[in-house]
Scaffold this motif. Structure first.
Motif, PDB file in Angstrom:
ATOM      1  N   UNK A 192      31.108  42.332  48.366  1.00 47.98           N
ATOM      2  CA  UNK A 192      31.704  41.293  47.960  1.00 47.98           C
ATOM      3  C   UNK A 192      32.389  41.299  46.481  1.00 47.98           C
ATOM      4  N   UNK A 193      31.448  41.885  45.626  1.00 43.75           N
ATOM      5  CA  UNK A 193      32.080  42.176  44.299  1.00 43.75           C
ATOM      6  C   UNK A 193      33.197  42.749  44.163  1.00 43.75           C
ATOM      7  N   UNK A 194      33.159  43.928  44.948  1.00 45.65           N
ATOM      8  CA  UNK A 194      34.440  44.956  44.688  1.00 45.65           C
ATOM      9  C   UNK A 194      35.643  44.038  45.339  1.00 45.65           C
ATOM     10  N   UNK A 195      35.554  43.549  46.454  1.00 44.81           N
ATOM     11  CA  UNK A 195      36.641  42.811  46.984  1.00 44.81           C
ATOM     12  C   UNK A 195      37.078  41.421  46.308  1.00 44.81           C
ATOM     13  N   UNK A 196      36.119  40.946  45.793  1.00 48.82           N
ATOM     14  CA  UNK A 196      36.519  39.607  45.084  1.00 48.82           C
ATOM     15  C   UNK A 196      37.269  39.933  43.653  1.00 48.82           C
ATOM     16  N   UNK A 197      36.552  40.956  43.174  1.00 47.45           N
ATOM     17  CA  UNK A 197      37.227  41.593  41.761  1.00 47.45           C
ATOM     18  C   UNK A 197      38.727  41.733  42.177  1.00 47.45           C
ATOM     19  N   UNK A 198      38.876  42.617  43.337  1.00 50.31           N
ATOM     20  CA  UNK A 198      40.365  43.170  43.419  1.00 50.31           C
ATOM     21  C   UNK A 198      41.243  41.856  43.747  1.00 50.31           C
ATOM     22  N   UNK A 199      40.860  40.877  44.532  1.00 49.78           N
ATOM     23  CA  UNK A 199      41.393  39.873  44.727  1.00 49.78           C
ATOM     24  C   UNK A 199      41.399  38.433  44.000  1.00 49.78           C
ATOM     25  N   UNK A 200      40.360  37.985  43.797  1.00 51.47           N
ATOM     26  CA  UNK A 200      40.078  36.726  43.131  1.00 51.47           C
ATOM     27  C   UNK A 200      39.976  36.891  41.791  1.00 51.47           C
ATOM     28  N   UNK A 201      39.933  38.256  41.079  1.00 49.15           N
ATOM     29  CA  UNK A 201      39.904  38.013  39.636  1.00 49.15           C
ATOM     30  C   UNK A 201      41.249  38.822  39.221  1.00 49.15           C
ATOM     31  N   UNK A 202      41.426  39.950  39.516  1.00 51.63           N
ATOM     32  CA  UNK A 202      42.517  40.584  39.041  1.00 51.63           C
ATOM     33  C   UNK A 202      43.743  40.569  39.954  1.00 51.63           C
ATOM     34  N   UNK A 203      43.906  39.762  41.103  1.00 47.24           N
ATOM     35  CA  UNK A 203      44.979  39.481  41.849  1.00 47.24           C
ATOM     36  C   UNK A 203      45.660  40.728  42.634  1.00 47.24           C
ATOM     37  N   UNK A 204      45.113  41.644  43.057  1.00 46.64           N
ATOM     38  CA  UNK A 204      45.674  42.983  43.686  1.00 46.64           C
ATOM     39  C   UNK A 204      45.627  42.922  44.949  1.00 46.64           C
ATOM     40  N   UNK A 205      46.285  43.894  45.949  1.00 45.91           N
ATOM     41  CA  UNK A 205      46.187  44.140  47.181  1.00 45.91           C
ATOM     42  C   UNK A 205      44.652  44.715  47.502  1.00 45.91           C
ATOM     43  N   UNK A 206      44.147  44.226  48.435  1.00 45.81           N
ATOM     44  CA  UNK A 206      42.980  44.589  48.939  1.00 45.81           C
ATOM     45  C   UNK A 206      42.947  45.391  50.482  1.00 45.81           C
ATOM     46  N   UNK A 207      42.914  46.583  50.666  1.00 48.58           N
ATOM     47  CA  UNK A 207      42.970  47.233  51.733  1.00 48.58           C
ATOM     48  C   UNK A 207      44.286  47.201  52.424  1.00 48.58           C
ATOM     49  N   UNK A 208      45.269  46.905  51.670  1.00 46.36           N
ATOM     50  CA  UNK A 208      46.675  46.487  52.341  1.00 46.36           C
ATOM     51  C   UNK A 208      46.959  45.185  52.535  1.00 46.36           C
ATOM     52  N   UNK A 209      45.901  44.387  52.473  1.00 50.26           N
ATOM     53  CA  UNK A 209      46.216  42.839  52.529  1.00 50.26           C
ATOM     54  C   UNK A 209      46.721  42.297  51.315  1.00 50.26           C
ATOM     55  N   UNK A 210      47.953  41.428  51.511  1.00 52.39           N
ATOM     56  CA  UNK A 210      48.677  40.753  50.318  1.00 52.39           C
ATOM     57  C   UNK A 210      47.870  39.433  50.326  1.00 52.39           C
ATOM     58  N   UNK A 211      46.769  39.434  49.249  1.00 51.07           N
ATOM     59  CA  UNK A 211      45.857  38.286  49.335  1.00 51.07           C
ATOM     60  C   UNK A 211      46.630  37.326  48.404  1.00 51.07           C
ATOM     61  N   UNK A 212      46.114  35.899  48.390  1.00 46.08           N
ATOM     62  CA  UNK A 212      46.593  34.863  47.513  1.00 46.08           C
ATOM     63  C   UNK A 212      46.287  35.176  46.078  1.00 46.08           C
ATOM     64  N   UNK A 213      46.819  34.757  45.045  1.00 48.37           N
ATOM     65  CA  UNK A 213      46.745  34.788  43.658  1.00 48.37           C
ATOM     66  C   UNK A 213      45.168  34.444  43.334  1.00 48.37           C
ATOM     67  N   UNK A 214      44.814  35.159  42.517  1.00 44.30           N
ATOM     68  CA  UNK A 214      43.491  34.891  42.030  1.00 44.30           C
ATOM     69  C   UNK A 214      43.634  34.392  40.495  1.00 44.30           C
ATOM     70  N   UNK A 215      42.509  34.521  39.585  1.00 45.23           N
ATOM     71  CA  UNK A 215      42.495  34.030  38.287  1.00 45.23           C
ATOM     72  C   UNK A 215      43.702  34.541  37.707  1.00 45.23           C
ATOM     73  N   UNK A 216      43.972  35.870  37.452  1.00 49.58           N
ATOM     74  CA  UNK A 216      45.037  36.583  36.829  1.00 49.58           C
ATOM     75  C   UNK A 216      46.392  36.562  37.493  1.00 49.58           C
ATOM     76  N   UNK A 217      47.632  36.258  36.838  1.00 50.27           N
ATOM     77  CA  UNK A 217      48.731  36.385  37.204  1.00 50.27           C
ATOM     78  C   UNK A 217      49.372  37.880  36.921  1.00 50.27           C
ATOM     79  N   UNK A 218      49.030  38.827  37.679  1.00 50.45           N
ATOM     80  CA  UNK A 218      49.250  40.166  37.331  1.00 50.45           C
ATOM     81  C   UNK A 218      50.356  40.980  38.028  1.00 50.45           C
ATOM     82  N   UNK A 219      50.543  41.939  37.662  1.00 51.03           N
ATOM     83  CA  UNK A 219      51.787  43.014  38.277  1.00 51.03           C
ATOM     84  C   UNK A 219      50.972  44.584  38.366  1.00 51.03           C
TER      85      UNK A 219
END
Length: 278
Positions: A192-219
């Motif tokens: 959970x921590x790994x996946x949520x950090x990737x998506x919910x905090x740092x707003x990156x793709x997770x395992x190829x999935x384009x997830x909704x934007x998390x806490x940071x607007x990042x590129x």
């Protein structure tokens, strides 16, 4: 048949929960309200079906110490993914353009909680545990880790390297965390921590999935071997390196605690099979 019954029971909860979360994808707060109870329901179903088919106390999901183990695992998972992001940031491959979406992060919290719990119950709680009884820790780790990587080929933007990376990172690290503790709570927290950090905090793709934007607007941009490309940072060599180091640490702890199971002889497997409930 116990393997089939266990897989069907937990997979049914995962399917229903996944469908509900998908239906609520435009309502992140509703996803949070669906995801957390779905995770709890999956644990209850796992406890019931394993207890019924194996007629034993289901100690791997015993409630004693569960909150602290999940908390520790979550912190380690966030820290590991954060280390990957720090390396990408200092190299100029990850940029933050401001704050993102709190509601998006809330929805991802619920989604990733359900995903982490159901995947750990299926892959570590059922598949690895049953395989380990027959072939020992090492072969079961390789087999189930490889299967975990192959399953991720079904994701959008998946590729062969991404599957290999997931097999090494998640298949190895999460299994090693289970072997070290003989509880599912630490790998659930890690996952959970790994996946949520990737998506919910740092707003990156997770395992190829384009997830909704998390806490940071990042590129994220840069060489695919370092950033993971469209697969996301899980395909980065940084992720592989840090997760391999964590895997080694967990396996060292497992060996120190005497938690590694040797491969059984054919006669021992036959005796064990004869005593299992059908």
């Amino acid at each position: 048949m116990r393997l089939v019954r266990q897989l069907l029971a937990v997979a049914a909860v995962a399917f229903v929960g996944g469908q509900a979360l998908t239906a609520a994808e435009d309502h992140p707060w509703l996803q949070l309200l669906i995801g957390v109870p779905a995770a709890a329901l999956a644990v209850l179903v796992y406890r019931w079906v394993v207890g019924r088919t194996e007629r034993r106390p289901v100690t791997e999901v015993a409630l004693e110490g569960a909150p602290s183990a999940i908390g520790r695992g979550t912190l380690v998972g966030v820290a590991l993914f954060g280390a990957v992001i720090v390396n990408l940031f200092t190299a100029g491959y990850y940029e933050v353009d401001g704050l993102g979406s709190v509601s998006g992060a809330a929805g991802l919290f619920g989604f990733m909680a359900a995903a982490a719990v159901t995947e750990e119950l299926l892959f570590r709680g059922i598949l690895f545990r049953v395989a380990e009884e027959r072939v020992g820790t090492w072969i079961a780790l390789v087999l189930t880790g490889t299967l975990f990587g192959l399953v991720h080929l079904l994701n959008p933007n998946a590729n062969a390297w991404g599957a290999v990376a997931i097999a090494i990172e998640a298949g190895g690290m999460l299994t090693a965390a289970y072997v070290a503790t003989r509880r599912l709570w630490l790998p659930i927290g890690l996952h959970f921590g790994w996946n949520f950090a990737g998506s919910g905090i740092f707003s990156t793709e997770v395992s190829g999935n384009d997830t909704p934007q998390g806490l940071l607007n990042s590129v994220t941009s840069g060489p695919t071997p370092l950033t993971g490309g469209d697969f996301g940072p899980e395909g980065s060599v940084y992720s592989v390196l840090f997760c391999v180091l964590a895997t080694i640490a967990f396996l060292w702890l497992a060996r120190r605690r005497g938690n590694l199971v040797p491969r059984r002889t054919r006669a021992e497997r036959a005796d064990a099979t004869a005593t299992l409930p059908r």
